[in-house]
Design a protein around this motif. Structure first.
Motif, mmCIF file in Angstrom:
data_model
loop_
_atom_site.group_PDB
_atom_site.id
_atom_site.type_symbol
_atom_site.label_atom_id
_atom_site.label_comp_id
_atom_site.label_asym_id
_atom_site.label_seq_id
_atom_site.Cartn_x
_atom_site.Cartn_y
_atom_site.Cartn_z
ATOM 1 N N ASP A 123 -3.150 -12.393 -1.997
ATOM 2 C CA ASP A 123 -1.848 -11.717 -1.898
ATOM 3 C C ASP A 123 -1.927 -10.196 -2.081
ATOM 4 N N VAL A 124 -2.753 -9.594 -1.251
ATOM 5 C CA VAL A 124 -2.878 -8.123 -1.243
ATOM 6 C C VAL A 124 -1.795 -7.576 -0.316
ATOM 7 N N VAL A 125 -0.934 -6.750 -0.846
ATOM 8 C CA VAL A 125 0.150 -6.215 0.004
ATOM 9 C C VAL A 125 0.602 -4.837 -0.475
ATOM 10 N N VAL A 126 0.831 -3.980 0.505
ATOM 11 C CA VAL A 126 1.355 -2.636 0.246
ATOM 12 C C VAL A 126 2.663 -2.515 1.019
ATOM 13 N N ASN A 127 3.686 -1.988 0.389
ATOM 14 C CA ASN A 127 4.979 -1.777 1.051
ATOM 15 C C ASN A 127 4.759 -1.026 2.361
ATOM 16 N N GLN A 130 4.632 2.620 2.443
ATOM 17 C CA GLN A 130 3.607 3.302 1.626
ATOM 18 C C GLN A 130 2.189 3.047 2.147
ATOM 19 N N ARG A 131 2.080 2.410 3.304
ATOM 20 C CA ARG A 131 0.731 2.109 3.809
ATOM 21 C C ARG A 131 0.037 3.380 4.281
ATOM 22 N N GLY A 132 -1.285 3.335 4.288
ATOM 23 C CA GLY A 132 -2.059 4.487 4.740
ATOM 24 C C GLY A 132 -2.202 5.565 3.677
ATOM 25 N N LYS A 133 -1.843 5.244 2.424
ATOM 26 C CA LYS A 133 -1.943 6.230 1.327
ATOM 27 C C LYS A 133 -2.987 5.813 0.300
ATOM 28 N N GLN A 134 -3.916 4.956 0.719
ATOM 29 C CA GLN A 134 -5.040 4.519 -0.123
ATOM 30 C C GLN A 134 -4.666 3.471 -1.176
ATOM 31 N N LEU A 135 -3.423 2.999 -1.176
ATOM 32 C CA LEU A 135 -3.041 2.053 -2.245
ATOM 33 C C LEU A 135 -3.738 0.704 -2.079
ATOM 34 N N GLY A 136 -3.854 0.229 -0.850
ATOM 35 C CA GLY A 136 -4.549 -1.035 -0.607
ATOM 36 C C GLY A 136 -6.009 -0.916 -1.027
ATOM 37 N N LYS A 137 -6.588 0.195 -0.677
ATOM 38 C CA LYS A 137 -7.990 0.454 -1.016
ATOM 39 C C LYS A 137 -8.171 0.532 -2.534
ATOM 40 N N LEU A 138 -7.261 1.208 -3.190
ATOM 41 C CA LEU A 138 -7.342 1.349 -4.651
ATOM 42 C C LEU A 138 -7.211 -0.012 -5.334
ATOM 43 N N GLU A 161 -8.639 -12.131 10.990
ATOM 44 C CA GLU A 161 -9.679 -11.370 11.704
ATOM 45 C C GLU A 161 -9.369 -9.878 11.687
ATOM 46 N N THR A 162 -8.075 -9.545 11.820
ATOM 47 C CA THR A 162 -7.694 -8.128 11.938
ATOM 48 C C THR A 162 -7.941 -7.339 10.647
ATOM 49 N N ASN A 163 -8.059 -8.050 9.512
ATOM 50 C CA ASN A 163 -8.259 -7.336 8.246
ATOM 51 C C ASN A 163 -9.724 -7.304 7.789
ATOM 52 N N ILE A 164 -10.614 -7.879 8.586
ATOM 53 C CA ILE A 164 -12.023 -7.969 8.163
ATOM 54 C C ILE A 164 -12.607 -6.590 7.869
ATOM 55 N N THR A 165 -12.374 -5.626 8.760
ATOM 56 C CA THR A 165 -12.984 -4.296 8.541
ATOM 57 C C THR A 165 -12.440 -3.631 7.280
ATOM 58 N N PHE A 166 -11.190 -3.954 6.915
ATOM 59 C CA PHE A 166 -10.629 -3.422 5.671
ATOM 60 C C PHE A 166 -11.439 -3.932 4.477
ATOM 61 N N GLU A 168 -14.447 -5.218 4.408
ATOM 62 C CA GLU A 168 -15.868 -4.848 4.448
ATOM 63 C C GLU A 168 -16.135 -3.549 3.686
ATOM 64 N N LYS A 169 -15.120 -2.703 3.585
ATOM 65 C CA LYS A 169 -15.275 -1.433 2.855
ATOM 66 C C LYS A 169 -15.682 -1.647 1.402
ATOM 67 N N PHE A 170 -15.330 -2.808 0.858
ATOM 68 C CA PHE A 170 -15.574 -3.071 -0.574
ATOM 69 C C PHE A 170 -16.794 -3.965 -0.785
HETATM 70 C C1 LIG Z 1 -3.961 -4.369 4.609
HETATM 71 C C2 LIG Z 1 -3.192 -3.447 3.655
HETATM 72 C C3 LIG Z 1 -3.177 -4.076 2.271
HETATM 73 C C4 LIG Z 1 -3.905 -2.090 3.606
HETATM 74 O O1 LIG Z 1 -3.240 -1.263 2.661
HETATM 75 P P1 LIG Z 1 -3.037 0.316 2.887
HETATM 76 O O2 LIG Z 1 -2.545 0.889 1.617
HETATM 77 O O3 LIG Z 1 -2.220 0.561 4.096
HETATM 78 O O4 LIG Z 1 -4.518 0.764 3.198
HETATM 79 P P2 LIG Z 1 -5.205 2.111 2.703
HETATM 80 O O5 LIG Z 1 -4.335 3.284 2.940
HETATM 81 O O6 LIG Z 1 -5.721 1.900 1.343
HETATM 82 O O7 LIG Z 1 -6.399 2.152 3.765
HETATM 83 C C5 LIG Z 1 -7.696 2.127 3.339
HETATM 84 C C6 LIG Z 1 -8.613 2.143 4.510
HETATM 85 O O8 LIG Z 1 -8.545 0.911 5.208
HETATM 86 C C7 LIG Z 1 -8.173 1.119 6.548
HETATM 87 N N1 LIG Z 1 -7.240 0.044 6.856
HETATM 88 C C8 LIG Z 1 -5.967 -0.098 6.434
HETATM 89 N N2 LIG Z 1 -5.459 -1.255 6.892
HETATM 90 C C9 LIG Z 1 -6.434 -1.850 7.617
HETATM 91 C C10 LIG Z 1 -6.516 -3.062 8.341
HETATM 92 N N3 LIG Z 1 -5.496 -3.922 8.415
HETATM 93 N N4 LIG Z 1 -7.683 -3.344 8.967
HETATM 94 C C11 LIG Z 1 -8.730 -2.484 8.907
HETATM 95 N N5 LIG Z 1 -8.713 -1.325 8.222
HETATM 96 C C12 LIG Z 1 -7.577 -1.017 7.600
HETATM 97 C C13 LIG Z 1 -7.576 2.503 6.604
HETATM 98 O O9 LIG Z 1 -7.752 3.063 7.869
HETATM 99 C C14 LIG Z 1 -8.349 3.223 5.530
HETATM 100 O O10 LIG Z 1 -9.628 3.597 6.041
HETATM 101 P P3 LIG Z 1 -10.429 4.855 5.441
HETATM 102 O O11 LIG Z 1 -10.667 4.619 3.991
HETATM 103 O O12 LIG Z 1 -11.695 4.845 6.214
HETATM 104 O O13 LIG Z 1 -9.573 6.043 5.687
HETATM 105 C C15 LIG Z 1 -1.743 -3.177 4.152
HETATM 106 O O14 LIG Z 1 -1.784 -2.704 5.471
HETATM 107 C C16 LIG Z 1 -0.812 -4.375 4.081
HETATM 108 O O15 LIG Z 1 -0.157 -4.598 3.071
HETATM 109 N N6 LIG Z 1 -0.721 -5.140 5.186
HETATM 110 C C17 LIG Z 1 0.187 -6.272 5.258
HETATM 111 C C18 LIG Z 1 -0.235 -7.417 4.384
HETATM 112 C C19 LIG Z 1 -1.656 -7.872 4.651
HETATM 113 O O16 LIG Z 1 -2.089 -8.034 5.798
HETATM 114 N N7 LIG Z 1 -2.399 -8.103 3.561
HETATM 115 C C20 LIG Z 1 -3.746 -8.591 3.605
HETATM 116 C C21 LIG Z 1 -3.724 -10.077 3.522
HETATM 117 S S1 LIG Z 1 -5.342 -10.739 3.845
#
Ligand SMILES: CC(C)(COP(=O)(O)OP(=O)(O)OC[C@H]1O[C@@H](n2cnc3c(N)ncnc32)[C@H](O)[C@@H]1OP(=O)(O)O)[C@@H](O)C(=O)NCCC(=O)NCCS
Length: 184
Positions: A123-127, A130-138, A161-166, A168-170
């Motif tokens: 349950d990872v979710v960012v409003n 507020q997305r794109g401000k590093q909160l998901g990453k943090l 599949e669409t979130n895999i690259t996100f 992988e950063k960790f």
């Molecule tokens: C996925 C999610 C948590 C990312 O949060 P965010 O705060 O927007 O992401 P950040 O600003 O921290 O982005 C961090 C990095 O990840 C990248 N990124 C963000 N969302 C991404 C995604 N869906 N897929 C791949 N990369 C992503 C950004 O480009 C950024 O890259 P960088 O560090 O190289 O600049 C957010 O988009 C979200 O809440 N999505 C809807 C719910 C969801 O899908 N949750 C995951 C369930 S598995």
């Protein structure tokens, strides 16, 4: 809190405050950390008062949450807290008094691997505003370190599949095992 009682938090906030975040392999620009997530933002454990700070509305951006009353929320909150295995971390926008991001670490107790612990992130979710401000990453960097700090031998999660690259950063890698489910 409206009923005059003090809010209860899900776990010891010192786990976040005292975390050695410098060892995170993820880079942040500008620099942020659990103790300094950004202007007007606070990272902390989920609190019993977060029902009134839009926690359920935030989760509804992830999936269906249904009709959840405050009583139901508190019952679940207290149940989770009593196990000592749930670490729901939130980011609050203190200007708006709203929870704007959340993620959950669950410690699964095993008999295998000498009674090991496995961390599961859910349950990872960012409003959306507020997305794109590093909160998901943090949140992900924090929960991954927290899982390590709490002694888990590995941390796993399921994602689209669409979130895999996100993820992988960790350091998460796609496993050969297949995720199966039986919906009831
Ligand atoms: C996925 C999610 C948590 C990312 O949060 P965010 O705060 O927007 O992401 P950040 O600003 O921290 O982005 C961090 C990095 O990840 C990248 N990124 C963000 N969302 C991404 C995604 N869906 N897929 C791949 N990369 C992503 C950004 O480009 C950024 O890259 P960088 O560090 O190289 O600049 C957010 O988009 C979200 O809440 N999505 C809807 C719910 C969801 O899908 N949750 C995951 C369930 S598995």
């Amino acid at each position: 809190m409206e009923n005059g009682l003090t809010d209860s938090v899900m776990f010891d906030i010192n786990l976040l405050k005292e975390m050695d975040f410098g060892r995170s392999k993820v880079t942040f620009n500008p620099p942020v950390s659990p103790s300094n997530p950004g202007e007007s933002l606070v990272m902390r454990p989920l609190s019993s008062g977060d029902f009134d700070r839009g926690f359920m509305q935030l989760l509804s951006q992830l999936t269906s949450v249904g009709e959840t009353t405050q009583d139901k929320f508190l019952e679940r909150f207290n149940g989770m807290k009593s196990t000592g295995s749930y670490y729901v971390v939130v980011v609050e926008d203190t200007d708006r008094n709203q929870v704007v991001a959340a993620a959950t670490l669950i410690l699964e107790q095993k008999f295998i691997h000498e009674c090991a612990l496995r961390g599961r992130i859910e349950d990872v979710v960012v409003n959306s505003e507020q997305r794109g401000k590093q909160l998901g990453k943090l949140l992900m960097a924090t929960l991954t370190l927290l899982s390590q700090d709490l002694g888990c031998y590995k941390t796993t999660l399921e994602c689209s599949e669409t979130n895999i690259t996100f993820y992988e950063k960790f350091g998460y890698v796609k496993d050969k095992e297949v995720y199966m489910q039986n919906r009831h």
